[in-house]
Scaffold this motif. Structure first.
Motif, PDB file in Angstrom:
ATOM      1  N   LEU A   1      -1.694  -2.224  -4.623  1.00  0.00           N
ATOM      2  CA  LEU A   1      -0.911  -2.830  -5.703  1.00  0.00           C
ATOM      3  C   LEU A   1       0.417  -3.428  -5.247  1.00  0.00           C
ATOM      4  O   LEU A   1       1.101  -4.049  -6.025  1.00  0.00           O
ATOM      5  CB  LEU A   1      -0.660  -1.822  -6.841  1.00  0.00           C
ATOM      6  CG  LEU A   1      -1.915  -1.300  -7.525  1.00  0.00           C
ATOM      7  CD1 LEU A   1      -1.541  -0.266  -8.568  1.00  0.00           C
ATOM      8  CD2 LEU A   1      -2.700  -2.420  -8.164  1.00  0.00           C
ATOM      9  N   VAL A   2       0.779  -3.247  -4.000  1.00  0.00           N
ATOM     10  CA  VAL A   2       2.003  -3.845  -3.475  1.00  0.00           C
ATOM     11  C   VAL A   2       1.851  -5.355  -3.382  1.00  0.00           C
ATOM     12  O   VAL A   2       2.798  -6.107  -3.589  1.00  0.00           O
ATOM     13  CB  VAL A   2       2.335  -3.254  -2.080  1.00  0.00           C
ATOM     14  CG1 VAL A   2       3.531  -3.935  -1.454  1.00  0.00           C
ATOM     15  CG2 VAL A   2       2.554  -1.758  -2.190  1.00  0.00           C
ATOM     16  N   GLY A   3       0.655  -5.804  -3.098  1.00  0.00           N
ATOM     17  CA  GLY A   3       0.390  -7.234  -2.943  1.00  0.00           C
ATOM     18  C   GLY A   3       0.699  -8.029  -4.192  1.00  0.00           C
ATOM     19  O   GLY A   3       1.116  -9.179  -4.115  1.00  0.00           O
ATOM     20  N   PHE A   4       0.508  -7.433  -5.364  1.00  0.00           N
ATOM     21  CA  PHE A   4       0.784  -8.147  -6.601  1.00  0.00           C
ATOM     22  C   PHE A   4       2.281  -8.367  -6.785  1.00  0.00           C
ATOM     23  O   PHE A   4       2.715  -9.416  -7.259  1.00  0.00           O
ATOM     24  CB  PHE A   4       0.184  -7.396  -7.793  1.00  0.00           C
ATOM     25  CG  PHE A   4      -1.305  -7.352  -7.752  1.00  0.00           C
ATOM     26  CD1 PHE A   4      -2.056  -8.488  -8.012  1.00  0.00           C
ATOM     27  CD2 PHE A   4      -1.972  -6.188  -7.413  1.00  0.00           C
ATOM     28  CE1 PHE A   4      -3.437  -8.460  -7.959  1.00  0.00           C
ATOM     29  CE2 PHE A   4      -3.348  -6.144  -7.356  1.00  0.00           C
ATOM     30  CZ  PHE A   4      -4.087  -7.288  -7.625  1.00  0.00           C
ATOM     31  N   ILE A   5       3.076  -7.401  -6.383  1.00  0.00           N
ATOM     32  CA  ILE A   5       4.540  -7.569  -6.419  1.00  0.00           C
ATOM     33  C   ILE A   5       4.951  -8.622  -5.396  1.00  0.00           C
ATOM     34  O   ILE A   5       5.784  -9.485  -5.666  1.00  0.00           O
ATOM     35  CB  ILE A   5       5.237  -6.224  -6.152  1.00  0.00           C
ATOM     36  CG1 ILE A   5       4.892  -5.237  -7.273  1.00  0.00           C
ATOM     37  CG2 ILE A   5       6.743  -6.404  -6.023  1.00  0.00           C
ATOM     38  CD1 ILE A   5       5.280  -3.807  -6.984  1.00  0.00           C
ATOM     39  N   TRP A   6       4.340  -8.539  -4.210  1.00  0.00           N
ATOM     40  CA  TRP A   6       4.612  -9.502  -3.148  1.00  0.00           C
ATOM     41  C   TRP A   6       4.265 -10.911  -3.614  1.00  0.00           C
ATOM     42  O   TRP A   6       4.977 -11.870  -3.338  1.00  0.00           O
ATOM     43  CB  TRP A   6       3.804  -9.121  -1.935  1.00  0.00           C
ATOM     44  CG  TRP A   6       4.121  -9.821  -0.652  1.00  0.00           C
ATOM     45  CD1 TRP A   6       5.036 -10.811  -0.440  1.00  0.00           C
ATOM     46  CD2 TRP A   6       3.514  -9.576   0.599  1.00  0.00           C
ATOM     47  NE1 TRP A   6       5.020 -11.201   0.862  1.00  0.00           N
ATOM     48  CE2 TRP A   6       4.098 -10.450   1.533  1.00  0.00           C
ATOM     49  CE3 TRP A   6       2.529  -8.716   1.037  1.00  0.00           C
ATOM     50  CZ2 TRP A   6       3.731 -10.485   2.864  1.00  0.00           C
ATOM     51  CZ3 TRP A   6       2.164  -8.750   2.366  1.00  0.00           C
ATOM     52  CH2 TRP A   6       2.759  -9.615   3.270  1.00  0.00           C
TER      53      TRP A   6
END
Length: 96
Positions: free
Chosen positions: A58-63
């Motif tokens: 889910l870090v990728g969505f923030i990124w």
């Protein structure tokens, strides 16, 4: 050796023609951001793959959201790389 005005104009014209487009980068971000198409387009395949993998955490969505603000800087960086390369080529041709 210093470049002439005509050499500098030629370099800037080539940058305008060959550098990535901010508009296209944003379109890729908007429509194909989930596969990090904008990062591949901007010549950053390593971080594109890392971003795709980070979607699992889910870090990728923030990124991906942060990239909306980073795209202009990435395009300017790519333009700077092209400018340096074209300047080196023009300088080498002038001294040959």
């Amino acid at each position: 050796m210093s470049l002439t005005i005509q050499d500098r104009i030629l370099i800037e014209t080539r940058i305008g023609n060959e550098a990535p487009s901010v508009g296209l980068a944003y379109a890729l971000w908007f429509f194909l951001g989930i596969v990090s198409a904008h990062r591949f387009y901007l010549g950053r395949p390593g971080t594109a793959i890392l971003q795709i993998v980070s979607y699992l955490f889910l870090v990728g969505f923030i990124w991906l959201l942060i990239d909306a603000f980073l795209i202009p800087a990435m395009v300017r960086g790519k333009q700077g790389e092209l400018r340096d390369r074209f300047t080196a080529q023009a300088t080498a041709m002038g001294s040959a």
